[in-house]
Write a protein that holds these residues in place. Structure first.
Motif, PDB file in Angstrom:
ATOM      1  N   GLY A  11       0.790  -1.224   0.000  1.00  0.00           N
ATOM      2  CA  GLY A  11       0.000   0.000   0.000  1.00  0.00           C
ATOM      3  C   GLY A  11       0.821   1.273   0.000  1.00  0.00           C
ATOM      4  O   GLY A  11       0.272   2.366  -0.170  1.00  0.00           O
ATOM      5  N   GLN A  12       2.148   1.153   0.153  1.00  0.00           N
ATOM      6  CA  GLN A  12       3.011   2.329   0.166  1.00  0.00           C
ATOM      7  C   GLN A  12       3.301   2.797  -1.253  1.00  0.00           C
ATOM      8  O   GLN A  12       3.484   1.983  -2.164  1.00  0.00           O
ATOM      9  CB  GLN A  12       4.321   2.004   0.895  1.00  0.00           C
ATOM     10  N   ILE A  13       3.348   4.103  -1.439  1.00  0.00           N
ATOM     11  CA  ILE A  13       3.642   4.697  -2.748  1.00  0.00           C
ATOM     12  C   ILE A  13       5.145   4.709  -2.979  1.00  0.00           C
ATOM     13  O   ILE A  13       5.904   5.219  -2.141  1.00  0.00           O
ATOM     14  CB  ILE A  13       3.075   6.122  -2.843  1.00  0.00           C
ATOM     15  N   LEU A  14       5.568   4.137  -4.093  1.00  0.00           N
ATOM     16  CA  LEU A  14       6.985   4.175  -4.462  1.00  0.00           C
ATOM     17  C   LEU A  14       7.340   5.560  -5.006  1.00  0.00           C
ATOM     18  O   LEU A  14       8.335   6.154  -4.627  1.00  0.00           O
ATOM     19  CB  LEU A  14       7.283   3.093  -5.504  1.00  0.00           C
ATOM     20  N   PHE A  15       6.503   6.050  -5.905  1.00  0.00           N
ATOM     21  CA  PHE A  15       6.584   7.453  -6.328  1.00  0.00           C
ATOM     22  C   PHE A  15       5.223   7.859  -6.885  1.00  0.00           C
ATOM     23  O   PHE A  15       4.413   7.018  -7.277  1.00  0.00           O
ATOM     24  CB  PHE A  15       7.710   7.713  -7.335  1.00  0.00           C
ATOM     25  N   ALA A  16       4.986   9.162  -6.882  1.00  0.00           N
ATOM     26  CA  ALA A  16       3.689   9.694  -7.300  1.00  0.00           C
ATOM     27  C   ALA A  16       3.820  10.481  -8.589  1.00  0.00           C
ATOM     28  O   ALA A  16       4.913  10.926  -8.962  1.00  0.00           O
ATOM     29  CB  ALA A  16       3.107  10.582  -6.205  1.00  0.00           C
ATOM     30  N   PHE A  25      13.841   1.702 -10.711  1.00  0.00           N
ATOM     31  CA  PHE A  25      13.606   0.762  -9.626  1.00  0.00           C
ATOM     32  C   PHE A  25      13.482  -0.646 -10.204  1.00  0.00           C
ATOM     33  O   PHE A  25      12.585  -0.913 -11.000  1.00  0.00           O
ATOM     34  CB  PHE A  25      12.331   1.127  -8.871  1.00  0.00           C
ATOM     35  N   ASP A  26      14.396  -1.503  -9.816  1.00  0.00           N
ATOM     36  CA  ASP A  26      14.388  -2.901 -10.230  1.00  0.00           C
ATOM     37  C   ASP A  26      13.661  -3.703  -9.160  1.00  0.00           C
ATOM     38  O   ASP A  26      14.087  -3.719  -7.999  1.00  0.00           O
ATOM     39  CB  ASP A  26      15.835  -3.391 -10.396  1.00  0.00           C
ATOM     40  N   PHE A  54      11.592  -3.494 -14.371  1.00  0.00           N
ATOM     41  CA  PHE A  54      11.924  -2.144 -13.937  1.00  0.00           C
ATOM     42  C   PHE A  54      10.669  -1.281 -13.810  1.00  0.00           C
ATOM     43  O   PHE A  54       9.739  -1.388 -14.613  1.00  0.00           O
ATOM     44  CB  PHE A  54      12.883  -1.480 -14.922  1.00  0.00           C
ATOM     45  N   VAL A  55      10.676  -0.431 -12.803  1.00  0.00           N
ATOM     46  CA  VAL A  55       9.641   0.580 -12.609  1.00  0.00           C
ATOM     47  C   VAL A  55      10.302   1.943 -12.769  1.00  0.00           C
ATOM     48  O   VAL A  55      11.416   2.162 -12.296  1.00  0.00           O
ATOM     49  CB  VAL A  55       9.011   0.474 -11.206  1.00  0.00           C
ATOM     50  N   GLY A  56       9.612   2.844 -13.444  1.00  0.00           N
ATOM     51  CA  GLY A  56      10.145   4.193 -13.607  1.00  0.00           C
ATOM     52  C   GLY A  56      10.805   4.442 -14.940  1.00  0.00           C
ATOM     53  O   GLY A  56      11.410   5.503 -15.146  1.00  0.00           O
ATOM     54  N   CYS A  66       4.890  10.632 -14.673  1.00  0.00           N
ATOM     55  CA  CYS A  66       3.526  10.811 -15.179  1.00  0.00           C
ATOM     56  C   CYS A  66       2.535   9.842 -14.540  1.00  0.00           C
ATOM     57  O   CYS A  66       1.345   9.896 -14.818  1.00  0.00           O
ATOM     58  CB  CYS A  66       3.513  10.652 -16.701  1.00  0.00           C
ATOM     59  N   SER A  67       3.019   8.951 -13.676  1.00  0.00           N
ATOM     60  CA  SER A  67       2.128   7.969 -13.066  1.00  0.00           C
ATOM     61  C   SER A  67       2.478   7.761 -11.598  1.00  0.00           C
ATOM     62  O   SER A  67       3.511   8.245 -11.121  1.00  0.00           O
ATOM     63  CB  SER A  67       2.226   6.627 -13.808  1.00  0.00           C
ATOM     64  N   GLU A  68       1.592   7.077 -10.899  1.00  0.00           N
ATOM     65  CA  GLU A  68       1.820   6.711  -9.505  1.00  0.00           C
ATOM     66  C   GLU A  68       2.076   5.213  -9.426  1.00  0.00           C
ATOM     67  O   GLU A  68       1.437   4.435 -10.129  1.00  0.00           O
ATOM     68  CB  GLU A  68       0.591   7.066  -8.653  1.00  0.00           C
ATOM     69  N   VAL A  69       3.017   4.816  -8.582  1.00  0.00           N
ATOM     70  CA  VAL A  69       3.349   3.400  -8.427  1.00  0.00           C
ATOM     71  C   VAL A  69       3.186   3.017  -6.963  1.00  0.00           C
ATOM     72  O   VAL A  69       3.761   3.661  -6.074  1.00  0.00           O
ATOM     73  CB  VAL A  69       4.784   3.111  -8.904  1.00  0.00           C
ATOM     74  N   VAL A  70       2.395   1.963  -6.724  1.00  0.00           N
ATOM     75  CA  VAL A  70       2.072   1.519  -5.362  1.00  0.00           C
ATOM     76  C   VAL A  70       2.406   0.039  -5.210  1.00  0.00           C
ATOM     77  O   VAL A  70       2.151  -0.761  -6.128  1.00  0.00           O
ATOM     78  CB  VAL A  70       0.565   1.739  -5.063  1.00  0.00           C
TER      79      VAL A  70
END
Length: 203
Positions: A11-16, A25-26, A54-56, A66-70
């Motif tokens: 539930g924590q946001i990695l980035f918004a 982020f791997d 990868f994220v980001g 441009c997006s949020e990652v949770v």
């Protein structure tokens, strides 16, 4: 600065959306969802990232995310600072080539999924989603026939452009037809060829 590891709680946001891109982020463990929000606040799930992905990547070369990652479950990511990526790219043509290859492959996969899902019926969309997810997991050493979904049916529906009820009804149909075994979030493929036929609209 080199690579470091970070733990992310469910539930924590990695980035918004709107954050300044600072790292790639791997995904070392766990699962994430990527989403975008409309001006009215409606959330649209745009993807799911699993171990080894990868994220980001869409933040590379952009002024803002441009997006949020949770995190969909307790997870771990390896942080690769963009400054480190840039320096290594200048030093190593091979690294630069591999990075472009990863970005190109991920972009192509996402575009293909969006194109296919946009013209499919509900059964085809759900079957295609399961096949794609299991193929990605299998490529990373996991089972090609069973998965414990980290995402909810509502999140799957948002990604596929379907309602929660439609996703649940479609999974129930695949279970009734003997193609899947469904126990809560655990999915087991009993008839892989039948699932591929369903994805192709040959049901």
């Amino acid at each position: 600065m080199g690579v470091s590891r970070r733990s992310i709680k469910r539930g924590q946001i990695l980035f918004a959306a709107g954050d300044l891109p600072t790292s790639l982020f791997d995904v070392h463990a766990g699962c994430f969802k990527t989403s975008v929000a409309s001006e009215s606040g409606y959330e649209q799930v745009s993807g799911f990232q699993i171990v080894g992905e990868f994220v980001g990547l869409d933040g590379v070369g952009s002024a803002r995310q441009c997006s949020e990652v949770v995190a969909l479950e307790d997870s771990q990511v390896n942080l690769v600072p963009l400054a480190f990526v840039s320096a290594l790219s200048h030093e190593s043509a091979h690294f630069q080539h591999q990075l472009h290859k990863v970005m190109s492959r991920e972009g192509a996969r996402c575009r293909q999924m969006m194109f296919l899902l946009g013209s499919m019926r509900a059964l085809e969309r759900v079957a295609t989603f399961l096949i794609d997810l299991l193929q990605r997991l299998s490529a990373r050493g996991y089972s090609a026939y069973a998965v414990n979904l980290c995402m909810t049916r509502d999140e799957i529906g948002s990604y596929l452009g379907l309602t929660l009820e439609t996703v649940s009804r479609t999974l129930a149909r695949l279970k009734h037809d003997g193609i899947l075994e469904v126990t809560n979030r655990e999915i087991r493929i009993l008839e892989p060829e039948a699932l591929r036929r369903a994805a192709a609209g040959l049901d």
